[in-house]
Scaffold this motif. Structure first.
Motif, mmCIF file in Angstrom:
data_model
loop_
_atom_site.group_PDB
_atom_site.id
_atom_site.type_symbol
_atom_site.label_atom_id
_atom_site.label_comp_id
_atom_site.label_asym_id
_atom_site.label_seq_id
_atom_site.Cartn_x
_atom_site.Cartn_y
_atom_site.Cartn_z
ATOM 1 N N HIS A 233 -22.109 -23.432 -81.203
ATOM 2 C CA HIS A 233 -22.484 -22.760 -82.390
ATOM 3 C C HIS A 233 -23.033 -21.460 -82.420
ATOM 4 O O HIS A 233 -23.158 -21.084 -82.782
ATOM 5 C CB HIS A 233 -23.818 -23.834 -82.718
ATOM 6 N N LEU A 234 -23.389 -20.772 -80.583
ATOM 7 C CA LEU A 234 -23.351 -19.675 -80.392
ATOM 8 C C LEU A 234 -21.727 -19.267 -79.700
ATOM 9 O O LEU A 234 -21.722 -19.479 -78.989
ATOM 10 C CB LEU A 234 -24.529 -19.506 -79.323
ATOM 11 N N PRO A 235 -22.332 -17.646 -80.408
ATOM 12 C CA PRO A 235 -21.076 -16.592 -79.048
ATOM 13 C C PRO A 235 -21.726 -16.800 -77.765
ATOM 14 O O PRO A 235 -22.851 -16.236 -77.341
ATOM 15 C CB PRO A 235 -21.424 -15.705 -79.551
ATOM 16 N N ILE B 227 -12.636 -28.230 -74.714
ATOM 17 C CA ILE B 227 -12.109 -27.703 -76.029
ATOM 18 C C ILE B 227 -13.097 -27.159 -77.015
ATOM 19 O O ILE B 227 -12.789 -27.379 -78.017
ATOM 20 C CB ILE B 227 -11.658 -28.932 -76.247
ATOM 21 N N ARG B 228 -14.761 -26.720 -76.189
ATOM 22 C CA ARG B 228 -15.348 -26.430 -77.424
ATOM 23 C C ARG B 228 -15.029 -25.726 -78.388
ATOM 24 O O ARG B 228 -14.332 -25.123 -78.174
ATOM 25 C CB ARG B 228 -16.769 -26.237 -76.755
ATOM 26 N N ALA B 229 -15.863 -25.405 -79.532
ATOM 27 C CA ALA B 229 -15.203 -25.049 -80.668
ATOM 28 C C ALA B 229 -15.525 -23.288 -80.462
ATOM 29 O O ALA B 229 -16.298 -22.611 -79.488
ATOM 30 C CB ALA B 229 -16.406 -24.853 -81.941
ATOM 31 N N ASP B 230 -14.828 -22.773 -80.669
ATOM 32 C CA ASP B 230 -14.369 -21.207 -80.380
ATOM 33 C C ASP B 230 -15.307 -20.461 -82.046
ATOM 34 O O ASP B 230 -15.593 -20.879 -83.002
ATOM 35 C CB ASP B 230 -12.906 -20.737 -80.833
ATOM 36 N N ARG C 123 -16.513 -22.108 -86.112
ATOM 37 C CA ARG C 123 -17.976 -21.012 -86.141
ATOM 38 C C ARG C 123 -17.687 -20.691 -88.197
ATOM 39 O O ARG C 123 -18.797 -21.214 -88.862
ATOM 40 C CB ARG C 123 -18.835 -20.522 -85.766
ATOM 41 N N THR C 124 -17.057 -19.991 -88.051
ATOM 42 C CA THR C 124 -16.212 -18.988 -89.663
ATOM 43 C C THR C 124 -15.965 -19.872 -90.646
ATOM 44 O O THR C 124 -17.232 -20.646 -91.340
ATOM 45 C CB THR C 124 -15.690 -18.458 -89.003
ATOM 46 N N ARG D 189 -17.164 -30.924 -86.410
ATOM 47 C CA ARG D 189 -15.602 -30.046 -86.175
ATOM 48 C C ARG D 189 -14.892 -31.123 -87.047
ATOM 49 O O ARG D 189 -13.998 -30.700 -88.135
ATOM 50 C CB ARG D 189 -15.663 -30.599 -84.767
ATOM 51 N N PHE D 190 -15.171 -32.401 -88.343
ATOM 52 C CA PHE D 190 -14.477 -32.630 -88.956
ATOM 53 C C PHE D 190 -15.287 -32.906 -90.450
ATOM 54 O O PHE D 190 -14.667 -33.800 -90.500
ATOM 55 C CB PHE D 190 -14.489 -34.211 -87.740
#
Length: 403
Positions: free
Chosen positions: A187-189, A256-259, A263-264, A353-354
């Motif tokens: 959830h954070l860069p 495979i965490r979010a990129d 987040r956008t 994610r879903f």
């Protein structure tokens, strides 16, 4: 099926993670004890090492040591309690512990326990939008502070703290920094965020991994005392046979965490939900506008909290923290200056994610219909409409921004 908007409480295991974990189950899997010297044990140990590399990749700093725990709660307790025990055993002069008022209950409870063990605990207040100010922190810092514990992302409001700025002040007085990063992963860069920390707590079920596994990552120079005693696993810091399938699942979930693209996408969904809710009027959004995209916390003025919870009981949303079973007003919102009645009438919507646009629209429609129904019979709502000031009706001096 009712849309699920409680991802901050727990996430579903990603199907890719489930498939990966299947390799470690059954008689043909890598099920052996990773502490065994035979080939099967060595294969399991290699899988644990691979997962540890994923953790270090997240932290972007090979200087951490990874201790596997049952989750972030245990990691928080090991970080705070283990340091407190170490200070007590060495009779060190750094006996003060600083925690932010809006921290997760695991951190606050661990701090209270450290207080009974001889540490002096000080709670740091936050602003009305949930941020810890640099001046507030600096006014509490001195050379007797051993540790400061801060969540980069708050679990109830999604408020993001300025860790880089705060860490500089902490390290300037020689204190250590613990980050409860349970809500931060994906959830954070990252961009070197964790390099500012001395200890980091993680929990796999917050980022689409299995429940029952987490980690405390800490600098080897820290002299922590273990909370559990048994065999010599993990250098004696957390004894017990390692749960290889869970550890492997956590490693795969990190891989495979979010990129930024995800987040956008979630930011767009969050803004869509916010527009729906603010169209109702009388809604207070709790938290800084630049918070995490996956959490939206809203209070609905003019409604009794118990009635709101009953009306929304069939929706998969959150009321405060899922880890707090007391049922009273959120300590996080109270620390932000929300009156008890308004804090109790708050809902945490958390996306993942879903989550789809249709999920957002469906939940918003149901919430809106029930809020309007409750307000139609609420004398407080009529008073609020007549007075026009939430501060006057709720008897508070802290400004409340109401849509």
């Amino acid at each position: 099926m009712t849309p699920y908007l409680d991802y901050a409480a727990t996430t579903p295991v990603d199907p890719r993670v489930s498939r990966f974990m299947a390799r470690f189950e059954g008689p043909d899997g890598l099920f052996a004890n990773p502490g065994s010297d035979h080939p099967a044990g060595q294969g399991a140990a290699a899988a644990v090492d691979d997962a540890a590399q994923q953790v270090l990749g997240l932290l972007d700093d090979p200087g951490f040591r990874v201790i596997w725990t049952s989750g972030a709660t245990e990691a928080d307790n090991l970080a705070i309690g283990g340091l407190a025990r170490g200070v007590a055993r060495r009779d060190g002069r750094r006996r003060r512990l600083l925690v932010v008022a809006t921290e997760h209950s695991a951190v606050l409870a661990a701090a209270r326990a450290a207080g009974s063990a001889g540490m002096r605990v000080q709670t740091l207040p936050v602003s009305g939008d949930g941020l810890l100010g640099l001046r507030t922190l600096e006014s509490a810092l001195d050379d007797d502070v051993a540790l400061v514990s801060i969540a980069p992302v708050n679990n109830e409001t999604g408020v993001i703290q300025d860790i880089e700025t705060l860490a500089g002040a902490i390290h300037a007085v020689g204190a250590r920094l613990h980050l409860d990063a349970a809500q931060a992963v994906g959830h954070l860069p990252e961009d070197g965020l964790y390099r500012h920390a001395d200890m980091v707590s993680l929990s796999a079920h917050k980022f689409y991994g299995p429940k029952g596994i987490g980690a405390l990552c800490y600098r080897p120079a820290l002299r922590l005392e273990p909370l559990l005693h048994g065999g010599g696993q993990q250098g004696g810091m957390r004894p017990g046979t390692l749960p290889v399938p869970l550890i492997a699942g956590m490693g795969e979930a990190l891989r495979i965490r979010a990129d930024q693209g995800e987040r956008t996408r979630q930011r767009g969904l969050q803004q869509r939900l916010r527009q729906h809710l603010e169209a109702l009027g009388g809604v207070v959004i709790n938290g800084h506008d630049d918070g995490s995209a996956h959490v939206l916390n809203a209070s609905f003025a003019g409604i009794q909290g118990t009635a709101l919870r009953a009306a929304l009981a069939d929706l998969s949303v959150g009321f405060g923290s899922a880890c707090n079973s007391r049922g009273g007003p959120s300590h996080v919102l109270r620390a932000m200056g929300r009156p008890d009645a308004l804090a109790h009438a708050s809902v945490r919507f958390s996306l993942g994610r879903f989550t789809t646009e249709s999920d957002i629209d469906s939940v918003a429609e149901r919430v809106g219909e029930r809020v309007r129904r409750l307000r139609a019979i609420s004398p407080v709502w009529r008073e609020l409409q007549a007075a026009g000031s939430i501060e006057d009706v709720y008897g508070v001096t802290t400004p409340q921004r109401m849509a």
